[in-house]
Design an enzyme around this catalytic site. Structure first.
Site, short mmCIF file in Angstrom:
data_model
loop_
_atom_site.label_atom_id
_atom_site.label_comp_id
_atom_site.label_asym_id
_atom_site.label_seq_id
_atom_site.Cartn_x
_atom_site.Cartn_y
_atom_site.Cartn_z
N GLY A 304 0.78 -1.05 -0.03
CA GLY A 304 0.01 0.06 0.27
C GLY A 304 0.85 1.10 -0.05
CB SER A 305 0.10 4.64 1.13
OG SER A 305 -1.11 4.89 0.33
CB THR A 306 4.16 1.68 3.70
OG1 THR A 306 3.92 0.05 3.09
CG2 THR A 306 3.25 1.37 4.68
#
Length: 605
Positions: A304-306
């Protein structure tokens, strides 16, 4: 006068002529005795000289035995010298089945002592009656085993062994693994360092009586070599902190599983690694394969956004972008690209690259990625270790997945910018953030204290410093991790991530993976950590609301345990930095706003 000649009768003459002679008898007797003596001498010569070794070996086989000398397995310590795995002496009961069966009336007594059914024990011995050695009960307590031996049942003997004991139980089980009944490592670091820990058993020759009891030690054949000790990089105190917070969060959110990995930024040493569900290695039979799985190493997730800091590293390296510009138009929160709706939770409009990180804009990350050369983006992903093992040496470590760059389609390139279409392990992701925290220097993660692996510079130090500053905006007001990732008196740099879970070629609508990855303290990074919560079902499912609080609570304790100096004294972000001690320092305002990143929806790219 009748005159007759006198002649001796024939039988009388024969008796006188052929009668037994004492001398002859003596000769015969002497000859027989001589032959017998010669035979005895020959037999003795055959036994004592010609076939001496054969008969000696046969005799030794009946009374002389070579028995092993058990050695203890090396102790595993944490980085502060606290024992994590120790070997304790135990006794195993063994028997010669044929001898035991000769005293069949004692079988009920023996069966009761070793906890078996009498009929079962008798059948077990009869099936193995041709053997001379069978185990009856392994690894008994020494006092219980001695009680069995004190019964004096013929053919029943004891053998000293060692059994592994783990003082921290389920807290460190996934790191340490366990050993089998023969004390050989089966999983985890027990398996990885089995040769180092196991040592080499010795051997000695002994004389046993017909009952199998040792009556004399003859000689030592091989000296025992005890196993060598191993000091890990793990800090048991931090491990307990991570375990407790992760357990509490899983119970509250009713999540399926969770993992947390903490790495020393400057060395690559793993300070803590926790997975739930877990198991107790001291009661292995009650565990399941799912509980024994080290999810931080073997399970992969879409980050995801990590993953967005890696995209920003490529953007800054390209020279096309700085933390402040050029601005990216994220529009009204919807960006339709090749029939795919890339969405943000809000209409953020124009954002700088730092704003893209702070707001976790999927649209902003995708548009920046689309302006970069595919080769540069792919090489940056690879440089950060995506799609390959970290070389930690941990058994069963997964490599994750990263599609070869030349095969990327335009939509895949955009979607990977916010963490879909690739997958990583928790350890890989933690190492990405540790690399950013150490000025772009990537270390091979290590579980052994002082055994640093190879390291290499993958991005310029100035770019790494800019990334840390950009990540710090995420935990400041308006960021997706504020205020739940805040740590009193310490600056935090980090990134939230919320991703739909994939299943059967598509993404599940109501099942998520919530993550937070961070670095502390931001001004002089010492530790990097990743928290992954799998499928939280109660309350929120966002990484900033579920995983960031775990990060904050654990790292708050870890910073103080390691005596790391504060770098954020005298200010707390509530709509901006506050100067001086105004009552908010050291406490988190309960009503601070939270803006979260949006999980993507739709079919698998």
């Amino acid at each position: 006068m009748n005159m007759r000649p006198r002649f001796p009768t024939q039988p009388t003459a024969r008796r006188r002529q052929h009668g037994p002679s004492p001398r002859r008898r003596m000769i015969v007797v002497v000859a027989v005795l001589s032959l017998a003596s010669l035979g005895l001498v020959a037999r003795a010569f055959d036994l004592q000289v010609v076939r001496k070794e054969f008969y000696q070996s046969q005799g030794d086989a009946r009374f002389l035995r070579e028995v092993p000398i058990a050695v203890s397995r090396g102790t595993i310590f944490d980085r502060n010298g606290e024992p994590l795995a120790v070997s304790t002496p135990v006794m195993s009961i063994w028997a010669n089945p044929s001898e035991v069966l000769e005293s069949e009336d004692r079988l009920p007594q023996l069966a009761k002592a070793i906890g078996m059914d009498t009929g079962e024990l008798k059948q077990y011995l009869m099936q193995r009656s041709e053997r001379e050695f069978v185990y009856l009960r392994r690894q008994m307590r020494p006092d219980a085993a001695q009680a069995v031996l004190d019964l004096g049942i013929p053919g029943v003997n004891g053998q000293r062994e060692y059994r592994r004991y783990y003082p921290s139980g389920e807290v460190t089980s996934h790191i340490l693994g366990f050993t089998n009944i023969d004390d050989h490592g089966q999983e985890g670091l027990e398996l990885a360092f089995d040769d180092w820990l196991a040592g080499k058993p010795g051997a000695k020759r002994v004389i046993r009586d017909r009952m199998g009891h040792i009556v004399e030690d003859v000689e030592q054949v091989r000296a025992p070599q005890p196993g060598r000790n191993l000091t890990l990089s793990i800090d048991r105190r931090i491990q307990f902190l991570a375990y407790n917070e992760l357990k509490n969060t899983l119970e509250q959110s009713q999540a399926d599983s969770g993992s947390m990995v903490i790495i020393d930024v400057t060395t690559g040493e793993v300070l803590a690694m926790v997975n739930l569900p877990t198991y107790n290695p001291n009661a292995l039979r009650s565990s399941t394969p799912s509980q024994r799985r080290n999810r931080s190493m073997t399970d992969v997730v879409e980050p995801g956004s990590t993953i967005k800091p890696v995209v920003m590293a490529a953007a800054l390296s390209s020279g096309k972008y700085t933390p402040n510009g050029p601005l990216v138009d994220t529009g009204n929160g919807h960006f339709y690209y090749m029939t795919h709706d890339i969405r943000d939770t809000h209409a953020y409009g124009m954002l700088s690259p730092t704003g893209v990180i702070q707001k976790s804009s999927n649209i902003g990350a995708a548009k920046i990625a689309m302006t970069l050369d595919t080769s540069l983006l792919y090489d940056t992903y690879r440089a950060f270790g995506l799609g390959s093992s970290t070389n930690s040496g941990f058994p069963g470590e997964a490599s994750g997945y990263l599609k070869v760059g030349r095969d990327w389609r335009p939509l895949e390139k955009a979607i990977m910018a916010y963490g879909y279409g690739l997958n990583v392990t928790a350890l890989q992701l933690a190492n990405v953030y540790a690399t950013i925290g150490d000025g772009g220097l990537m270390h091979e993660p290590s579980f052994v204290k002082g055994a640093a692996g190879d390291s290499k510079q993958i991005i310029a130090p100035e770019i790494a410093r800019k990334l840390v500053t950009m990540l710090e905006s995420t935990t400041q007001p308006g960021g997706t991790a504020a205020p739940y990732a805040w740590i009193a008196n310490y600056a935090v740099a980090g990134k939230t991530g919320t991703a739909h879970k994939a299943s059967g070629g598509s993404y599940l609508k109501n099942n998520y993976s919530a993550a937070f990855a961070g670095i502390v303290p931001a001004s002089n990074p010492r530790m990097a950590a990743v928290v992954v919560i799998d499928d939280p079902k109660k309350g929120s499912y966002y990484g900033g609301l579920v995983s960031a609080p775990v990060f904050a609570k654990v790292m708050d304790g870890a910073l103080r345990l390691l005596d790391v100096p504060p770098d954020n004294i005298g200010r707390w972000y509530v709509g901006g930095p506050l100067q001086g001690n105004n009552g908010l320092v050291g406490s988190k305002p309960p009503d601070a706003p939270v803006v979260e990143d949006a999980p993507v929806e739709g079919a698998t790219p």
